[in-house]
Design a protein around this motif. Structure first.
Motif, PDB file in Angstrom:
ATOM      1  N   THR A 200       2.599   6.000  -2.461  1.00  0.00           N
ATOM      2  CA  THR A 200       2.164   5.979  -4.007  1.00  0.00           C
ATOM      3  C   THR A 200       2.482   4.492  -3.744  1.00  0.00           C
ATOM      4  N   GLY A 201       1.358   3.321  -4.114  1.00  0.00           N
ATOM      5  CA  GLY A 201       1.305   2.246  -3.264  1.00  0.00           C
ATOM      6  C   GLY A 201       1.925   1.752  -4.984  1.00  0.00           C
ATOM      7  N   ASN A 202       2.085   0.159  -4.307  1.00  0.00           N
ATOM      8  CA  ASN A 202       3.037  -0.654  -5.335  1.00  0.00           C
ATOM      9  C   ASN A 202       3.797  -0.443  -6.100  1.00  0.00           C
ATOM     10  N   ILE A 203       4.962  -1.050  -6.525  1.00  0.00           N
ATOM     11  CA  ILE A 203       5.941  -1.332  -6.974  1.00  0.00           C
ATOM     12  C   ILE A 203       5.805  -2.273  -8.624  1.00  0.00           C
ATOM     13  N   ASP A 204       5.903  -1.453  -9.654  1.00  0.00           N
ATOM     14  CA  ASP A 204       5.918  -2.420 -11.409  1.00  0.00           C
ATOM     15  C   ASP A 204       6.902  -1.298 -12.059  1.00  0.00           C
ATOM     16  N   GLN A 205       8.204  -1.760 -12.045  1.00  0.00           N
ATOM     17  CA  GLN A 205       8.843  -0.776 -12.721  1.00  0.00           C
ATOM     18  C   GLN A 205       9.889  -2.572 -13.766  1.00  0.00           C
ATOM     19  N   ALA A 206      11.062  -2.253 -14.700  1.00  0.00           N
ATOM     20  CA  ALA A 206      12.021  -2.714 -14.493  1.00  0.00           C
ATOM     21  C   ALA A 206      13.020  -1.818 -14.427  1.00  0.00           C
ATOM     22  N   CYS A 207      14.529  -2.213 -14.643  1.00  0.00           N
ATOM     23  CA  CYS A 207      15.273  -1.194 -14.037  1.00  0.00           C
ATOM     24  C   CYS A 207      16.640  -2.812 -14.926  1.00  0.00           C
ATOM     25  N   THR A 208      17.667  -1.288 -15.322  1.00  0.00           N
ATOM     26  CA  THR A 208      18.823  -1.778 -15.894  1.00  0.00           C
ATOM     27  C   THR A 208      20.126  -2.073 -14.679  1.00  0.00           C
ATOM     28  N   VAL A 209      21.330  -2.956 -14.129  1.00  0.00           N
ATOM     29  CA  VAL A 209      21.663  -3.313 -13.315  1.00  0.00           C
ATOM     30  C   VAL A 209      23.103  -3.936 -14.090  1.00  0.00           C
ATOM     31  N   ASP A 210      24.074  -3.210 -14.359  1.00  0.00           N
ATOM     32  CA  ASP A 210      25.252  -4.177 -14.716  1.00  0.00           C
ATOM     33  C   ASP A 210      25.989  -4.689 -14.462  1.00  0.00           C
ATOM     34  N   GLU A 211      26.033  -6.084 -14.902  1.00  0.00           N
ATOM     35  CA  GLU A 211      26.302  -6.673 -14.375  1.00  0.00           C
ATOM     36  C   GLU A 211      27.926  -7.120 -13.844  1.00  0.00           C
ATOM     37  N   SER A 212      28.575  -6.350 -14.093  1.00  0.00           N
ATOM     38  CA  SER A 212      30.364  -7.120 -13.697  1.00  0.00           C
ATOM     39  C   SER A 212      29.803  -6.030 -12.610  1.00  0.00           C
ATOM     40  N   LEU A 213      29.575  -5.442 -12.163  1.00  0.00           N
ATOM     41  CA  LEU A 213      28.908  -4.722 -10.921  1.00  0.00           C
ATOM     42  C   LEU A 213      28.931  -6.327  -9.718  1.00  0.00           C
ATOM     43  N   LEU A 214      27.953  -7.080  -9.972  1.00  0.00           N
ATOM     44  CA  LEU A 214      27.280  -8.004  -9.136  1.00  0.00           C
ATOM     45  C   LEU A 214      28.046  -9.263  -9.242  1.00  0.00           C
ATOM     46  N   GLN A 215      29.054  -9.187  -9.769  1.00  0.00           N
ATOM     47  CA  GLN A 215      29.946 -10.169 -10.179  1.00  0.00           C
ATOM     48  C   GLN A 215      31.281 -10.320  -9.500  1.00  0.00           C
ATOM     49  N   SER A 216      31.629  -8.838  -8.931  1.00  0.00           N
ATOM     50  CA  SER A 216      33.193  -8.687  -8.854  1.00  0.00           C
ATOM     51  C   SER A 216      33.046  -9.112  -6.907  1.00  0.00           C
ATOM     52  N   GLU A 217      34.175 -10.144  -7.249  1.00  0.00           N
ATOM     53  CA  GLU A 217      34.908 -10.463  -5.564  1.00  0.00           C
ATOM     54  C   GLU A 217      35.267  -9.483  -4.885  1.00  0.00           C
ATOM     55  N   ILE A 218      34.758  -8.903  -3.907  1.00  0.00           N
ATOM     56  CA  ILE A 218      35.750  -7.763  -2.812  1.00  0.00           C
ATOM     57  C   ILE A 218      36.728  -8.822  -2.066  1.00  0.00           C
TER      58      ILE A 218
ATOM     59  N   ILE B 177       0.936  -1.111  -0.038  1.00  0.00           N
ATOM     60  CA  ILE B 177      -0.398  -0.048  -0.034  1.00  0.00           C
ATOM     61  C   ILE B 177       1.223   1.243  -0.023  1.00  0.00           C
ATOM     62  N   CYS B 178       2.416   1.300   0.259  1.00  0.00           N
ATOM     63  CA  CYS B 178       3.016   2.786   0.658  1.00  0.00           C
ATOM     64  C   CYS B 178       4.114   1.805   0.224  1.00  0.00           C
ATOM     65  N   ARG B 179       4.564   2.289  -1.710  1.00  0.00           N
ATOM     66  CA  ARG B 179       6.174   1.550  -1.698  1.00  0.00           C
ATOM     67  C   ARG B 179       7.218   2.877  -1.299  1.00  0.00           C
TER      68      ARG B 179
END
Length: 57
Positions: A37-55, A10-12
């Motif tokens: 505002t209620g609900n979330i319905d969206q598309a987004c793009t994330v740079d895949e290299s950010l998520l695969q980087s080993e720290i 009910i409240c995003r």
């Protein structure tokens, strides 16, 4: 990497949405935005290299 987020609430403005990669790297998709505002319905793009980087500490 394309992602689709659909959340019924009910409240995003209450919500935070994170995408977590295999090395526990966190990419914030939404952080309490949208006010009462209620609900979330969206598309987004994330740079895949950010998520695969080993720290290395």
């Amino acid at each position: 990497m394309a992602n689709s987020v659909e959340i019924v609430h009910i409240c995003r403005g209450d919500l935070t949405v994170d995408l977590v990669g295999p090395y526990e790297v966190v990419c914030a998709l939404m952080n309490r935005s949208g006010g009462s505002t209620g609900n979330i319905d969206q598309a987004c793009t994330v740079d895949e290299s950010l998520l695969q980087s080993e720290i290395v500490a």
